[in-house]
Design a protein around this motif. Structure first.
Motif, short mmCIF file in Angstrom:
data_model
loop_
_atom_site.label_atom_id
_atom_site.label_comp_id
_atom_site.label_asym_id
_atom_site.label_seq_id
_atom_site.Cartn_x
_atom_site.Cartn_y
_atom_site.Cartn_z
N ILE A 37 0.91 -1.39 -0.06
CA ILE A 37 -0.08 0.13 -0.08
C ILE A 37 0.96 1.15 -0.14
N ARG A 38 0.60 2.11 -0.77
CA ARG A 38 1.34 3.26 -1.05
C ARG A 38 0.96 4.41 0.20
N GLN A 39 1.75 4.81 1.22
CA GLN A 39 1.42 5.57 2.08
C GLN A 39 2.43 6.74 2.11
N ASN A 40 1.97 8.09 2.25
CA ASN A 40 3.06 9.19 1.97
C ASN A 40 3.94 9.05 1.13
N GLY A 41 3.64 8.57 -0.13
CA GLY A 41 4.61 8.41 -1.25
C GLY A 41 5.51 7.07 -1.05
N LYS A 42 5.39 6.25 -0.14
CA LYS A 42 6.23 5.15 0.20
C LYS A 42 5.41 3.70 0.12
N LEU A 43 5.86 2.75 -0.60
CA LEU A 43 5.49 1.51 -0.52
C LEU A 43 5.63 0.97 0.53
N ARG A 44 4.38 0.37 1.39
CA ARG A 44 4.63 -0.57 2.41
C ARG A 44 3.96 -1.83 2.36
N GLU A 45 4.44 -2.94 3.25
CA GLU A 45 3.79 -4.34 3.16
C GLU A 45 2.63 -3.87 3.99
N ALA A 46 1.47 -4.95 3.52
CA ALA A 46 0.16 -5.15 4.08
C ALA A 46 -0.22 -6.31 4.04
N THR A 47 -1.25 -6.71 5.02
CA THR A 47 -1.99 -8.04 4.94
C THR A 47 -2.80 -8.16 3.68
N TRP A 48 -3.44 -9.18 3.37
CA TRP A 48 -4.27 -9.48 2.43
C TRP A 48 -5.44 -8.52 2.59
N ASP A 49 -6.04 -9.03 3.88
CA ASP A 49 -7.32 -8.25 4.43
C ASP A 49 -7.28 -6.79 4.40
N GLU A 50 -5.92 -6.29 4.90
CA GLU A 50 -5.84 -4.87 4.88
C GLU A 50 -6.12 -4.17 3.40
N ALA A 51 -5.28 -4.75 2.51
CA ALA A 51 -5.20 -4.47 1.24
C ALA A 51 -6.63 -4.38 0.57
N LEU A 52 -7.25 -5.69 0.74
CA LEU A 52 -8.61 -5.74 0.16
C LEU A 52 -9.48 -4.74 0.73
N GLY A 53 -9.39 -4.51 2.02
CA GLY A 53 -10.43 -3.52 2.52
C GLY A 53 -10.04 -2.20 2.16
N HIS A 54 -8.84 -2.01 2.06
CA HIS A 54 -8.54 -0.61 1.39
C HIS A 54 -8.98 -0.43 -0.22
N ILE A 55 -8.90 -1.37 -1.03
CA ILE A 55 -9.43 -1.29 -2.16
C ILE A 55 -10.86 -1.16 -2.26
N ALA A 56 -11.52 -1.83 -1.53
CA ALA A 56 -13.05 -1.72 -1.15
C ALA A 56 -13.47 -0.44 -0.91
N SER A 57 -12.65 0.43 0.23
CA SER A 57 -13.38 1.55 0.54
C SER A 57 -12.82 2.69 -0.68
N LYS A 58 -11.73 2.40 -1.41
CA LYS A 58 -11.41 3.53 -2.34
C LYS A 58 -12.45 3.35 -3.47
N LEU A 59 -12.77 2.15 -3.71
CA LEU A 59 -13.60 2.10 -5.04
C LEU A 59 -15.08 2.56 -4.78
N SER A 60 -15.63 2.25 -3.44
CA SER A 60 -16.69 2.86 -2.94
C SER A 60 -16.71 4.37 -3.08
N GLU A 61 -15.66 4.93 -2.65
CA GLU A 61 -15.45 6.31 -2.45
C GLU A 61 -15.58 7.14 -3.80
N ILE A 62 -14.76 6.42 -4.87
CA ILE A 62 -14.64 6.92 -6.31
C ILE A 62 -16.13 7.02 -6.89
N ARG A 63 -16.84 5.65 -6.51
CA ARG A 63 -18.10 5.37 -7.42
C ARG A 63 -19.37 6.46 -6.79
N SER A 64 -19.10 6.71 -5.38
CA SER A 64 -20.26 7.63 -5.07
C SER A 64 -19.97 8.97 -5.43
#
Ligand code: FES
Length: 353
Positions: free
Chosen positions: A284-311
């Motif tokens: 996950i890119r955070q403050n311009g840098k990539l950091r390792e994440a768990t799959w749960d965290e990464a999938l949760g992040h993608i879902a919330s970003k997609l919902s945000e963009i869609r609405s």
């Protein structure tokens, strides 16, 4: 289908129209030594190791090219045949560099097995053979014609399986050699480096470079899998030592669309499997840098970003791009996610990578 009977070594066995003596015998577990024969290639009849005696027939016909007919009486193991096969093997040994101790095919070489089975103890003395330079002109295949037995399997595989016809038997008699057009190095020829020739070579004449000194054949474990490069679904075998893939092979005996053939990527481009740069965790890119994440965290992040963009911008502000490396089921699910969950028809797929 009509069948008929032949007698092989006193045993009645059944044949089918169109079969050769070799095929009928092999189906009935009557063993006949072969070298130039390969079950996935057209019969050639070049090495003469499969010679048999057939009652009423002159000479010693090659079982691999002689059609079986009803009532044939065949002898596959007589003193005469043993002597003939031994002589052929001794001539092959004398006319090449068959030093098993330093050969990468040691343990998987068909010539070595035949020599052992015919109890030949020494390489026969004779005129020294003409040594040919090793062709190292490309990154994947090492061609050492000093170990070639002129079985022509490579020629037939290149012409009949890959329809490339890059190599052929050049010259005649004792000068015969497998050559490219104009005897160019393989790297400068029309070769597409599919490696089909390497796969059918019975000796160490053709080798995968990266497999040389990587493992002896008996230390390899074969793991069957499906190639991930495109959507064809070619069946292949990863030849594994420990956790490393030493080489990739296939076989005409495997079910699948490729019939034992592979393309250059499927056969040679498997380095990515154990490459140190390969991603093994989501990032996950955070403050311009990539950091390792768990799959749960990464999938949760993608879902919330997609919902945000869609609405904020509507469903058609999102597009999905699927991969040929994924299975049909995975591609189907992505299609469902795009159309049924997000509500967009913006979905595409790469046909090849
Ligand atoms: Fe029959 Fe070579 S296997 S001639």
């Amino acid at each position: 289908m009509d069948t008929f009977t032949i007698t092989a070594d006193g045993k009645e066995i059944e044949g089918r129209p169109g079969q050769t003596v070799l095929q009928v015998c092999q189906d009935a577990n009557v063993s006949i030594p072969t070298l130039c024969h390969h079950p996935a290639l057209k019969p050639y009849g070049g090495c003469r190791l499969c010679v048999v005696e057939i009652e009423g027939m002159r000479g010693l016909p090659a079982a691999c090219t002689t059609p079986a007919t009803a009532g044939m009486v065949v002898h596959t193991h007589t003193d005469l045949l043993h002597r003939a096969r031994r002589t052929i093997l001794e001539l092959l040994l004398a006319n090449g560099d068959h030093d098993c101790l330093v050969c990468n095919a040691n343990g998987s070489c068909e010539l070595q097995t035949l020599v052992y089975e015919h109890e030949i103890e020494h390489r026969p003395e004779g005129e020294p053979f003409t040594r040919r330079p090793i062709d190292d002109s490309n990154a994947m295949i090492r061609r050492d014609l000093n170990k070639c037995v002129l079985c022509s399997r490579c020629v037939r595989a290149c012409m009949d399986h890959q329809v490339n016809g890059v190599i052929d038997v050049a010259a005649r008699g004792s000068e015969s050699v497998i050559a490219t057009f104009n005897d160019m190095p393989l790297g400068d020829s029309e070769c597409v480096f599919c490696g089909e020739c390497v796969q059918v070579c019975p000796t160490g004449a053709l080798l995968e470079k990266r497999a040389q000194f990587a493992s002896q054949p008996w230390a390899l474990r074969r793991v069957r899998t499906t190639c991930t490069y495109c959507g064809v679904g070619c069946q292949l075998e990863l030849n594994v030592r420990g956790n490393s893939v030493v080489k990739v092979t296939s076989s005409h005996e495997l079910p699948g669309p490729n019939g034992g053939s592979l393309c250059v990527k499927g056969r040679f481009a498997s380095d990515f499997i154990g490459h140190p740069d390969r991603l093994t965790h989501p990032l996950i890119r955070q403050n311009g840098k990539l950091r390792e994440a768990t799959w749960d965290e990464a999938l949760g992040h993608i879902a919330s970003k997609l919902s945000e963009i869609r609405s904020e911008h509507g469903p058609d502000s999102i597009a999905f791009f699927s991969s040929a490396r994924a299975t049909n089921e995975e591609n189907y699910l992505l299609n469902k996610l795009a159309r049924a969950v997000v509500g967009t028809n913006n979905i595409d797929h790469c046909a090849r990578l």
